[in-house]
Design a protein around this motif. Structure first.
Motif, PDB file in Angstrom:
ATOM      1  N   THR A   1       0.724  -1.459   0.325  1.00  0.00           N
ATOM      2  CA  THR A   1      -0.468   0.305   0.038  1.00  0.00           C
ATOM      3  C   THR A   1       0.796   0.835   0.167  1.00  0.00           C
ATOM      4  O   THR A   1       1.475   1.487   0.796  1.00  0.00           O
ATOM      5  CB  THR A   1      -0.555   0.341   0.813  1.00  0.00           C
ATOM      6  OG1 THR A   1      -1.832  -1.118   1.605  1.00  0.00           O
ATOM      7  CG2 THR A   1      -1.742   1.567   0.999  1.00  0.00           C
TER       8      THR A   1
ATOM      9  N   LEU B   1       1.052   5.796  -0.326  1.00  0.00           N
ATOM     10  CA  LEU B   1       0.552   6.409  -0.080  1.00  0.00           C
ATOM     11  C   LEU B   1       0.532   7.144  -1.388  1.00  0.00           C
ATOM     12  O   LEU B   1       1.435   8.467  -0.781  1.00  0.00           O
ATOM     13  CB  LEU B   1       0.401   7.403   1.414  1.00  0.00           C
ATOM     14  CG  LEU B   1      -0.712   7.894   1.532  1.00  0.00           C
ATOM     15  CD1 LEU B   1      -2.633   7.185   2.147  1.00  0.00           C
ATOM     16  CD2 LEU B   1      -0.226   8.308   3.400  1.00  0.00           C
TER      17      LEU B   1
ATOM     18  N   ASN C   1      -4.952   7.777  -3.263  1.00  0.00           N
ATOM     19  CA  ASN C   1      -4.983   6.845  -2.026  1.00  0.00           C
ATOM     20  C   ASN C   1      -4.972   8.251  -1.153  1.00  0.00           C
ATOM     21  O   ASN C   1      -5.739   7.508  -0.287  1.00  0.00           O
ATOM     22  CB  ASN C   1      -3.498   5.864  -1.440  1.00  0.00           C
ATOM     23  CG  ASN C   1      -3.721   4.182  -2.970  1.00  0.00           C
ATOM     24  OD1 ASN C   1      -4.774   5.015  -3.596  1.00  0.00           O
ATOM     25  ND2 ASN C   1      -2.550   4.074  -2.860  1.00  0.00           N
ATOM     26  N   ALA C   2      -4.316   8.644  -0.865  1.00  0.00           N
ATOM     27  CA  ALA C   2      -4.767  10.006   0.190  1.00  0.00           C
ATOM     28  C   ALA C   2      -6.055  10.748   0.044  1.00  0.00           C
ATOM     29  O   ALA C   2      -6.416  10.167   0.740  1.00  0.00           O
ATOM     30  CB  ALA C   2      -3.680  11.023  -0.054  1.00  0.00           C
TER      31      ALA C   2
ATOM     32  N   ILE D   1      -8.845   6.651  -0.063  1.00  0.00           N
ATOM     33  CA  ILE D   1      -8.883   5.495   1.321  1.00  0.00           C
ATOM     34  C   ILE D   1      -9.099   7.263   2.244  1.00  0.00           C
ATOM     35  O   ILE D   1      -8.356   7.558   3.186  1.00  0.00           O
ATOM     36  CB  ILE D   1      -7.699   4.982   1.293  1.00  0.00           C
ATOM     37  CG1 ILE D   1      -7.303   4.524  -0.098  1.00  0.00           C
ATOM     38  CG2 ILE D   1      -7.299   4.026   2.565  1.00  0.00           C
ATOM     39  CD1 ILE D   1      -5.782   3.820  -0.053  1.00  0.00           C
TER      40      ILE D   1
ATOM     41  N   PRO E   1      -9.548   8.192   5.885  1.00  0.00           N
ATOM     42  CA  PRO E   1      -8.869   8.615   7.340  1.00  0.00           C
ATOM     43  C   PRO E   1      -8.662   6.966   8.171  1.00  0.00           C
ATOM     44  O   PRO E   1      -7.599   6.860   8.191  1.00  0.00           O
ATOM     45  CB  PRO E   1      -8.878   8.418   7.912  1.00  0.00           C
ATOM     46  CG  PRO E   1      -9.702  10.200   7.056  1.00  0.00           C
ATOM     47  CD  PRO E   1      -9.963   9.330   5.626  1.00  0.00           C
TER      48      PRO E   1
ATOM     49  N   GLN F   1      -6.842   4.075   6.288  1.00  0.00           N
ATOM     50  CA  GLN F   1      -6.158   3.626   6.102  1.00  0.00           C
ATOM     51  C   GLN F   1      -5.034   3.862   7.504  1.00  0.00           C
ATOM     52  O   GLN F   1      -4.224   2.976   7.998  1.00  0.00           O
ATOM     53  CB  GLN F   1      -5.301   5.906   6.067  1.00  0.00           C
ATOM     54  CG  GLN F   1      -5.797   6.767   4.923  1.00  0.00           C
ATOM     55  CD  GLN F   1      -5.206   6.975   4.054  1.00  0.00           C
ATOM     56  OE1 GLN F   1      -4.445   7.728   4.858  1.00  0.00           O
ATOM     57  NE2 GLN F   1      -5.679   8.514   3.771  1.00  0.00           N
ATOM     58  N   ARG F   2      -5.847   4.228   9.410  1.00  0.00           N
ATOM     59  CA  ARG F   2      -4.847   3.762   9.775  1.00  0.00           C
ATOM     60  C   ARG F   2      -5.074   1.777   9.994  1.00  0.00           C
ATOM     61  O   ARG F   2      -4.193   1.302  11.394  1.00  0.00           O
ATOM     62  CB  ARG F   2      -5.988   4.203  11.164  1.00  0.00           C
ATOM     63  CG  ARG F   2      -5.895   5.482  11.726  1.00  0.00           C
ATOM     64  CD  ARG F   2      -6.169   6.397  12.920  1.00  0.00           C
ATOM     65  NE  ARG F   2      -7.770   6.733  12.257  1.00  0.00           N
ATOM     66  CZ  ARG F   2      -8.740   7.242  12.317  1.00  0.00           C
ATOM     67  NH1 ARG F   2      -7.995   8.095  11.599  1.00  0.00           N
ATOM     68  NH2 ARG F   2     -10.070   6.856  11.705  1.00  0.00           N
TER      69      ARG F   2
ATOM     70  N   VAL G   1      -2.290   0.946   7.910  1.00  0.00           N
ATOM     71  CA  VAL G   1      -1.392   0.778   8.977  1.00  0.00           C
ATOM     72  C   VAL G   1      -0.861   0.100   9.907  1.00  0.00           C
ATOM     73  O   VAL G   1       0.601  -0.150  10.204  1.00  0.00           O
ATOM     74  CB  VAL G   1      -1.303   2.607   9.385  1.00  0.00           C
ATOM     75  CG1 VAL G   1      -0.034   2.468  10.741  1.00  0.00           C
ATOM     76  CG2 VAL G   1      -0.880   3.643   8.595  1.00  0.00           C
TER      77      VAL G   1
ATOM     78  N   ARG H   1       3.864   2.293   9.069  1.00  0.00           N
ATOM     79  CA  ARG H   1       3.146   3.831   7.998  1.00  0.00           C
ATOM     80  C   ARG H   1       2.819   2.793   6.747  1.00  0.00           C
ATOM     81  O   ARG H   1       3.236   1.544   6.690  1.00  0.00           O
ATOM     82  CB  ARG H   1       4.383   4.242   8.405  1.00  0.00           C
ATOM     83  CG  ARG H   1       5.034   3.855   7.747  1.00  0.00           C
ATOM     84  CD  ARG H   1       6.575   5.129   7.451  1.00  0.00           C
ATOM     85  NE  ARG H   1       7.722   4.398   6.609  1.00  0.00           N
ATOM     86  CZ  ARG H   1       7.869   4.316   6.148  1.00  0.00           C
ATOM     87  NH1 ARG H   1       6.702   5.584   4.543  1.00  0.00           N
ATOM     88  NH2 ARG H   1       8.735   4.367   4.943  1.00  0.00           N
ATOM     89  N   LEU H   2       2.158   3.446   6.280  1.00  0.00           N
ATOM     90  CA  LEU H   2       1.940   3.151   4.414  1.00  0.00           C
ATOM     91  C   LEU H   2       3.566   4.184   3.887  1.00  0.00           C
ATOM     92  O   LEU H   2       4.097   4.895   4.336  1.00  0.00           O
ATOM     93  CB  LEU H   2       1.217   4.023   4.105  1.00  0.00           C
ATOM     94  CG  LEU H   2      -0.708   3.487   5.256  1.00  0.00           C
ATOM     95  CD1 LEU H   2      -1.892   4.340   4.457  1.00  0.00           C
ATOM     96  CD2 LEU H   2      -0.961   1.920   4.507  1.00  0.00           C
TER      97      LEU H   2
END
Length: 109
Positions: free
Chosen positions: A47, A49, A53-54, A57, A59, A62-63, A66, A73-74
């Motif tokens: 994955t 970012l 994607n930011a 995807i 938040p 995203q978490r 991660v 982290r991504l």
């Protein structure tokens, strides 16, 4: 989707087949071009970012993503670029026929 239905377990099987195919192609090309002093490798990012994607995807997702990466982290486009630069450099002159996972350790989980 397979004929409008959820693929379920087939999605995992197809992913593994594609992965093994990528590995086989990388190794075959490396064996074919190696005698000419050419190296062949493959980058396998997880994955990443990117800007898209930011934005796309959420938040909370995203978490979660991660959390499945041991580095917590991504990946970033710079992570992939750094791996590509390494493989293109003389520092990797004895490396050929490999798939380099740029995955923050996610393949370990």
């Amino acid at each position: 989707m397979l004929h409008g239905r959820d693929e379920g377990a087939l999605a995992g099987v197809r992913g593994r087949i594609a992965e093994f195919g990528g590995e086989a192609i990388t190794q075959d090309v490396a064996a074919e071009v190696g005698p000419y002093g050419i190296r062949a490798n493959c980058l396998a990012p997880e994955t990443i970012l990117t800007g898209r994607n930011a934005r796309e995807i959420p938040p909370d997702i995203q978490r979660v993503l991660v959390g499945v990466h041991p580095l917590r982290r991504l990946g970033t486009p710079d992570d992939v670029a750094g791996a590509a630069l390494f493989l293109a450099s003389e520092e990797s002159s004895w490396i050929t026929g490999v798939i380099l996972d740029v995955a923050g350790g996610a393949v370990l989980a």
